[in-house]
Design an enzyme around this catalytic site. Structure first.
Site, PDB file in Angstrom:
ATOM      1  N   ASP A   1       0.809  -1.206   0.000  1.00 55.15           N
ATOM      2  CA  ASP A   1       0.000   0.000   0.000  1.00 55.15           C
ATOM      3  C   ASP A   1       0.856   1.276   0.000  1.00 55.15           C
ATOM      4  OD1 ASP A   1      -1.407   2.035   1.328  1.00 55.15           O
ATOM      5  OD2 ASP A   1      -1.708   0.949   3.137  1.00 55.15           O
TER       6      ASP A   1
ATOM      7  N   ASN B   1     -18.951  -1.965  -1.083  1.00 52.02           N
ATOM      8  CA  ASN B   1     -18.247  -0.947  -0.283  1.00 52.02           C
ATOM      9  C   ASN B   1     -16.822  -0.730  -0.781  1.00 52.02           C
ATOM     10  OD1 ASN B   1     -17.000  -3.296   0.519  1.00 52.02           O
ATOM     11  ND2 ASN B   1     -17.604  -3.160   2.671  1.00 52.02           N
TER      12      ASN B   1
ATOM     13  N   LEU C   1     -12.258  -5.676  -0.655  1.00 48.22           N
ATOM     14  CA  LEU C   1     -12.174  -7.061  -1.095  1.00 48.22           C
ATOM     15  C   LEU C   1     -12.864  -7.934  -0.051  1.00 48.22           C
ATOM     16  CD1 LEU C   1     -10.601  -8.792  -3.398  1.00 48.22           C
ATOM     17  CD2 LEU C   1      -9.194  -9.495  -1.455  1.00 48.22           C
TER      18      LEU C   1
ATOM     19  N   ILE D   1      -3.957  -6.306   2.357  1.00 50.04           N
ATOM     20  CA  ILE D   1      -3.574  -6.875   1.061  1.00 50.04           C
ATOM     21  C   ILE D   1      -2.171  -6.390   0.725  1.00 50.04           C
ATOM     22  CG2 ILE D   1      -4.198  -7.122  -1.373  1.00 50.04           C
ATOM     23  CD1 ILE D   1      -7.026  -6.149  -0.636  1.00 50.04           C
TER      24      ILE D   1
ATOM     25  N   CYS E   1     -22.192 -10.385  -3.429  1.00 49.59           N
ATOM     26  CA  CYS E   1     -22.913  -9.341  -2.689  1.00 49.59           C
ATOM     27  C   CYS E   1     -24.421  -9.495  -2.900  1.00 49.59           C
ATOM     28  CB  CYS E   1     -22.481  -7.951  -3.148  1.00 49.59           C
ATOM     29  SG  CYS E   1     -20.885  -7.425  -2.490  1.00 49.59           S
TER      30      CYS E   1
ATOM     31  N   CYS F   1     -24.087  -2.161   3.510  1.00 37.46           N
ATOM     32  CA  CYS F   1     -22.994  -1.185   3.650  1.00 37.46           C
ATOM     33  C   CYS F   1     -23.418   0.202   3.160  1.00 37.46           C
ATOM     34  CB  CYS F   1     -21.748  -1.658   2.903  1.00 37.46           C
ATOM     35  SG  CYS F   1     -21.981  -1.957   1.138  1.00 37.46           S
TER      36      CYS F   1
ATOM     37  N   CYS G   1     -23.581   3.485   5.914  1.00 38.39           N
ATOM     38  CA  CYS G   1     -22.494   4.483   5.881  1.00 38.39           C
ATOM     39  C   CYS G   1     -22.966   5.813   6.478  1.00 38.39           C
ATOM     40  CB  CYS G   1     -21.999   4.689   4.451  1.00 38.39           C
ATOM     41  SG  CYS G   1     -20.688   5.924   4.357  1.00 38.39           S
TER      42      CYS G   1
ATOM     43  N   CYS H   1     -12.697   4.166  10.015  1.00 37.44           N
ATOM     44  CA  CYS H   1     -14.091   3.791  10.220  1.00 37.44           C
ATOM     45  C   CYS H   1     -14.273   2.353   9.745  1.00 37.44           C
ATOM     46  CB  CYS H   1     -15.010   4.733   9.431  1.00 37.44           C
ATOM     47  SG  CYS H   1     -16.758   4.285   9.511  1.00 37.44           S
ATOM     48  N   ASP H   2     -15.021   1.555  10.488  1.00 39.11           N
ATOM     49  CA  ASP H   2     -15.251   0.147  10.129  1.00 39.11           C
ATOM     50  C   ASP H   2     -16.720  -0.151   9.822  1.00 39.11           C
ATOM     51  OD1 ASP H   2     -12.596  -0.590  10.459  1.00 39.11           O
ATOM     52  OD2 ASP H   2     -12.842  -1.167  12.554  1.00 39.11           O
TER      53      ASP H   2
END
Length: 306
Positions: free
Chosen positions: A131, A152, A155, A166, A185, A191, A195, A238-239
């Site tokens: 990243d 969202n 992955l 990742i 999905c 999601c 949000c 944020c999760d």
């Protein structure tokens, strides 16, 4: 070792030995499907102040321009799902930031994997990416069959959800290549509905400039006042879109000691966070992703949330 399949199997076995959740391999080539999507996303300024997303457009889409002579992109997932959460009434920190900064943890594992490939297979050159370079990690992970990119834009895998990092190893060795998996999905929009800032503007499209993670980590200016009251106490990342994803019912607790949270982090109240000094911050979070915002950035976030 002489065949592509033998090499590929060796690499996947080594990846699991080093603690990775899974490993997939794709041919290093131009990402035809992602090119128009990325261009459209940037044209609409959905990257906000993340101007680095506009840099190295060609390299971002073609690893052969990033790593000379590259033939294969090895994608790896590393689980970070914690076994404990913060106390209920506090400023929330994204789960990925509970422990040691993942850049250090994964880079060491990637370098070890590359060394193992070179020691057992021979003269192989490559570069490790966590990243920190223009590479579309989610696209490569999806291309190599590790999961699908959900609504969202994360992955997702059927077996373990989406709470993982990742990373990639781009090497100049031809290997057996995996195939992309299908999207699971379905008609779910959990999601999108959950949000807090409506950052998921349509299925599979996230407006980065509306995301709480963007405001609390990437944005260097003051947080816009129209966002007041919308953050649900998230102070770093944020999760929400992952927490509500049905596939994350299958998340498994990680087994990487370096991702274990500092014990004091989980028990800190809002008052504790507000009273933290710069010295304590540097001491407690010296190897933490929280350093990304620096002390002043975190204080800005707390002040905005009050």
């Amino acid at each position: 070792m002489e065949s592509k399949s033998t090499y590929s199997q060796f690499i996947k076995t080594e990846a699991i030995r080093l603690g990775f959740l899974s490993c997939g391999i794709a041919k290093a080539s131009f990402l035809e499907l992602e090119a128009p999507r990325l261009e459209k996303w940037l044209d609409k300024n959905l990257n906000g102040q993340m101007s680095y997303m506009e840099n190295h457009f060609d390299k971002r889409l073609d690893p052969t321009k990033l790593v000379e002579g590259s033939k294969s992109v090895i994608s790896l997932l590393l689980n970070y799902y914690p076994d404990a959460a913060q106390i209920a009434d506090t400023y929330k920190i994204s789960k990925y930031a509970y422990g040691t900064d993942y850049h250090f943890v994964i880079k060491d594992k990637l370098n070890e994997l590359l060394f193992s490939i070179q020691s057992n297979i021979g003269d192989v050159s490559g570069r490790a990416f966590v990243d920190s370079a223009p590479i579309l990690d989610k696209a490569w992970a999806a291309k190599s069959g590790l999961g699908w990119i959900g609504k969202n834009s994360n992955l997702i895998t059927q077996k373990v959800g989406s709470f993982y990092f990742i990373a990639e190893l781009v090497i100049d060795l031809e290997l057996d290549y995996d195939h992309a998996t299908t999207d699971h999905c379905g008609t779910c929009t959990a999601c999108i509905e959950a949000c807090p800032t409506q950052a998921i503007v349509s299925p599979y499209v996230v407006d980065g400039s509306k995301c709480i993670s963007y405001f609390t980590i990437e944005l260097k200016d003051a947080i816009p006042m129209e966002m007041k009251g919308k953050f649900d106490d998230w102070a770093f990342g944020c999760d929400v879109c992952q927490d509500v994803c049905p596939w994350n019912k299958f998340s498994k607790v990680h087994d990487e000691p370096l991702f274990d949270p500092n014990p004091s982090l989980l028990s800190m109240s809002k008052k504790d966070w507000e009273e933290i000094t710069e010295d304590t911050f540097k001491q407690v979070f010296k190897n933490s992703p929280l350093k990304r915002t620096k002390f002043n950035g975190l204080k800005r976030n707390f002040d905005f949330l009050k």
